[in-house]
Structure formats: C-alpha cells, structure tokens
Design an enzyme around this catalytic site. Structure first.
Site, PDB file in Angstrom:
ATOM      1  CB  SER A   1      72.260  -7.862 -49.252  1.00  0.00           C
ATOM      2  OG  SER A   1      72.935  -8.314 -50.419  1.00  0.00           O
TER       3      SER A   1
ATOM      4  CB  SER B   1      75.830  -9.543 -50.259  1.00  0.00           C
ATOM      5  OG  SER B   1      75.536  -8.333 -49.628  1.00  0.00           O
TER       6      SER B   1
ATOM      7  CE  LYS C   1      71.081 -10.503 -52.593  1.00  0.00           C
ATOM      8  NZ  LYS C   1      72.522 -10.156 -52.467  1.00  0.00           N
TER       9      LYS C   1
HETATM   10  N1  GLN Z   1      77.009  -4.993 -46.894  1.00  0.00           N
HETATM   11  C1  GLN Z   1      77.588  -4.388 -48.067  1.00  0.00           C
HETATM   12  C2  GLN Z   1      76.805  -3.159 -48.467  1.00  0.00           C
HETATM   13  O1  GLN Z   1      75.804  -2.908 -47.855  1.00  0.00           O
HETATM   14  C3  GLN Z   1      77.665  -5.371 -49.183  1.00  0.00           C
HETATM   15  C4  GLN Z   1      76.402  -5.610 -49.890  1.00  0.00           C
HETATM   16  C5  GLN Z   1      76.523  -6.613 -50.979  1.00  0.00           C
HETATM   17  O2  GLN Z   1      77.528  -7.329 -51.073  1.00  0.00           O
HETATM   18  N2  GLN Z   1      75.520  -6.668 -51.800  1.00  0.00           N
HETATM   19  O3  GLN Z   1      77.171  -2.465 -49.364  1.00  0.00           O
END
Ligand code: GLN
Length: 473
Positions: free
Chosen positions: A152, A176, A77
């Site tokens: 994400s 994520s 990532k």
């Molecule tokens: N979807 C969650 C957020 O937007 C988690 C994001 C993540 O785990 N990086 O905060």
C-alpha cells in the site's frame, strides 16, 4: 540517475553550506510538481517545510548542530500523523483531519533536522497491494504509467523512484513497504516488529504493523532506521535499539549461510525465477553458502493473514464514527444515524469488506473455526521460522510472484489482489525483519529480491543487503 546522491552526502553539503536546506526543499517541491501526473502525492506541506528549512539554515549559519539529517527533505505516507497538511490515510472518512500531534517517527526525524515535504498516496488505511484502493486516485508506476506501483505504500515508493525526495516513509503490515519497493525498483526495509514506534501512525493490524524507510540504497535505509529506532514511552510494544546501531555497515558474505525458501519457488513465474537465480549465483560466487529450506506451513500464511488482519482492522476502524475525526455525515436525525451514515459514506469498499470479514471471524459462532485456528497456525509459522534460522543466517526469496501488473487488472477480484502478498505476509505474522532490494528487470520492470533475518538481527540484515546490493548493481 538521481539528483540527490546519498542522504549522508546531502547532509554534508548542507552542514558545510555548499547547499542550503531551502534549496533542497525547493528542489523537492519542484520535482513533485513536475511529476504530478503520477499521482504519488496527496498534499505537500510546503509552507511549513520552507519555514523549517529557513530555521535549519539559520542554525547552521550560527554554527549550531542542525542534526544528522540536517535539511534532508522526505515524504511520509499519509497514514503518519504529521503537521503541515491533513492526515487522511487516503480515506474519505478522514478528509479534513488536522492532527494535534505528530508520529514519533516523524518527531525523531525532525529532531535530527529532516524536513517532511509531502504526504504520499496509499491504499486507504493501507488496505491493498496496488494503491488503487485509495479513495482519492490511483498512483502510477514510474517505469510504466499503465501499471500499478504496488501497495500500500505505492505513493512513497513511486515518489522515491521519481526523485521527489531522498527518502520516504512507509508502513508494512503484510508487505506494504517491500512490495511497492520491488514493483518500483527501490529499497524497502521492514524492521523487526517493535523496533520503530507505531505511535501516531494510523493503526491497521496492530500485531503486524511496522514502520520503515523506502530509499534508493541500503545505506540510506540504514541511516533513516538508525534515527527512528528504539524504545518509545508512547508505544509499549517498542524494543531497545541494537547496541551497535544501524549505520557504518560492514559485514562479509563469506561463510554466510543463506536458505532459499522452497515454497516461494514452487510454481514461480519463470522470468522472476531467472532473476532470483542469477542473484543467487552471484551470492555463491562471493562466498555465501546457499541451501534450500522448507517451511511446510508457509502456503497457509496468506489465509492466516487474511483472517488475523481483518480481525484487527475491524477493531481498529471502529473508532471512526463520524464524531471525533474528519468526516461526519450531514442531515441525520440522531446519533445512531450519524454513526451509520458517516461509516457507510466515509469508508470505501475495501475497508467495509475487511470490517465485515473481521467481525465475522471474531463472532462467537466462528471465532474457534477461524480466528483461533489462524492464531494456532501463526504459532506454527513462528516455530518453523525459528527452526529455519537454527540452520541458516538469512532466508532468501523473491519479494513478489510477478512484476508490476496493469492498473485495473485485479480490482474486480479481491482474492487475486490478496495473492500478490503471498511472499510477504509470513514475515509480518512472525515479526522478523526483511528487506527488498532491486535484483534486475524483466522487460523494463523491476524485480525485488527479499532477504529475511531472525528477530532483532536488523543490523546483520542491513549489512547482508548492503553487500547484496553491491553485487547486483
Ligand atoms: N497488501 C496487504 C493487505 O492488503 C498488506 C498491506 C500492508 O502491508 N499495509 O493487507
């Protein structure tokens, strides 16, 4: 069917010179190119990857030990600091940032012969659940191009399912890794907080950020975790790895007590429920004891997360001021204007939203009402999980309330987007390990089953997930 097979079988092929590291890297780069239109990848590290492959092939030809992941390509990532391409976190403010050092996770994988071939797309700074918040472009779901891959780590999950590499790395601050794994049909592993070093990974919410693998099987996830896990002098929150390590998974479902999380089934989409119910029946047939478990504070977890997370985000993003990393605004009259313009032009709208919410909940007038209360409920959640684990070995539920949604469906309404995380965030607030494994499909779209274990029971969780994966095949 995957072109790769298991990670351990690939390593064997390279070590016995049935295939070369170079062939594997080329195959990976070719698959990335062929699937370009899914937009899972921000940049490849082609030149460096091919050089490293040559080096590994040379080591093997000379009879040297090239490591436990010799020649295996992987995708990181783009919030991992890695050589060979810019590190952007998919945000305009970091465009052009060339890292002077690599993340510990990347260093450890490379020390065992793995080769980073590309950087995957994400919601900018990992803020999001669909990868649509990337400042560059949205990634498409491998099963249906009109849908999101989850986020994400959507680029990493899509890349693995599109066979671009045998495994990918993601980060999980509130779901994520697990959510995109569920939406794309991959395995996504979120370790116990602190088991993998966060050094060299761009911070989102430091008290919940973890690093983990996205793979095609639990066995592969366990191997990758085994290489990355353990104390790191550069991250004081890291913990010792488990004595037995995380590979050679054994374990037995017989007699294991599994708690179905009641709150995750209240009002759940009927089709998702059917898939999870069918999986539960199989687990019971295999000898597991399944009971219902209730954690009354669970419905508050999302609100708690969306106070604590932005608070930490607002603090972590304060270092991007246009002076030290990446982008700097042009035509400014003094340093103050440079800060302001660099931040207002460099950050996307979700990052700005979180900076504002975070600054608000931490402000002297509202700290007690929001931040302090959220931390109090977080402690309650920790206690409720402890209580639950005094009765059961593992907790089980869906990973997400639905299958992958359409691109654009939730982009106008941040609250609706935040609701996607309703079944993942509590695990991060509490710091326990969790995994999403593919449990079935609804109209061609994958559904993920989430298994959760007590802190530091990563090995037990992987063993349980390995058996569950076998049952659900
Ligand atoms: N979807 C969650 C957020 O937007 C988690 C994001 C993540 O785990 N990086 O905060």
């Amino acid at each position: 069917m995957s072109q790769w097979g298991s990670v351990s079988s690939l390593v064997k092929d390279v070590q016995t010179r049935k295939r070369t590291a170079k062939e594997l890297v080329q195959q990976s780069l070719k698959t990335i190119k062929v699937n370009e239109d899914y937009k899972a990848i921000i940049a490849t590290t082609e030149e460096r990857a091919l050089k490293r492959a040559d080096e590994i092939d040379r080591q093997i030809a000379q009879g040297e030990d090239a490591g436990r992941l010799a020649g295996v390509p992987f995708i990181a990532k783009d919030n991992f600091l890695a050589f060979g391409a810019d590190t952007t976190a998919a945000s305009n403010i970091l465009k052009g940032f060339d890292t002077p050092y690599q993340a510990t996770a990347i260093e450890r994988l490379e020390a065992e012969g793995a080769i980073c071939v590309a950087k995957a797309n994400l919601d900018a700074f990992a803020h999001g659940s669909s990868t649509e918040n990337s400042d560059f472009f949205a990634t498409h779901n491998p099963h249906d191009k009109t849908r999101v891959p989850g986020g994400s780590s959507g680029g990493s999950a899509a890349a693995v399912v599109l066979d671009m590499a045998p495994f990918a790395l993601g980060t999980d601050t509130g779901g994520s890794i697990r959510l995109p794994a569920a939406f794309c049909g991959a395995v996504g592993y979120k370790p116990t907080y602190g088991l993998v070093s966060r050094y060299g990974v761009i911070a989102m919410a430091s008290s919940t950020d973890v690093i983990g693998p996205l793979t095609r099987s639990v066995e592969d996830a366990a191997l990758v975790l085994d290489v990355m896990a353990g104390k790191d002098e550069f991250d004081s929150t890291t913990i010792e790895r488990g004595k037995e390590g995380y590979t050679d998974l054994a374990g037995n479902l017989k007699g294991k007590k599994i708690g179905l999380i009641k709150e995750y089934f209240d009002g759940l989409d009927e089709d998702v429920k059917k898939v999870i119910d069918a999986a539960t029946i199989k687990l019971k047939k295999a000898g597991a004891e399944v009971v219902e478990v209730s954690m009354p504070s669970l419905p508050l977890a999302l609100a708690v997360y969306y106070i604590i997370c932005p608070a930490e985000v607002s603090s972590n993003l304060s270092r991007y001021d246009g002076q030290r990393f990446g982008f700097s605004a042009k035509d400014v009259k003094d340093i103050d204007e440079s800060y302001k313009k660099s931040r207002s032009q460099g950050f996307g709208s979700e990052a700005k939203r979180r900076i504002m919410i975070g600054a608000y909940v931490l402000s002297s007038g509202y700290y007690d009402a929001y931040y302090k209360r959220a931390q109090t409920v977080r402690t309650k959640l920790i206690n409720e999980f402890k209580e639950a684990f005094s009765n059961v070995d593992f907790l089980l539920g869906p990973t997400a309330p639905s299958t992958a949604f359409k691109i654009g469906q939730n982009t106008d309404d941040p609250l609706k987007m935040y609701l996607t995380d309703i079944m993942t965030v509590a695990v991060n607030l509490v710091g326990v390990p969790a995994i999403s494994v593919p449990a079935g499909e609804i109209s061609g779209l994958p559904v993920g089953l989430q298994l959760i274990a007590p802190q530091k029971k990563d090995r037990e969780l992987l063993e349980m997930a390995d058996k569950t994966e076998e049952l659900l095949k």
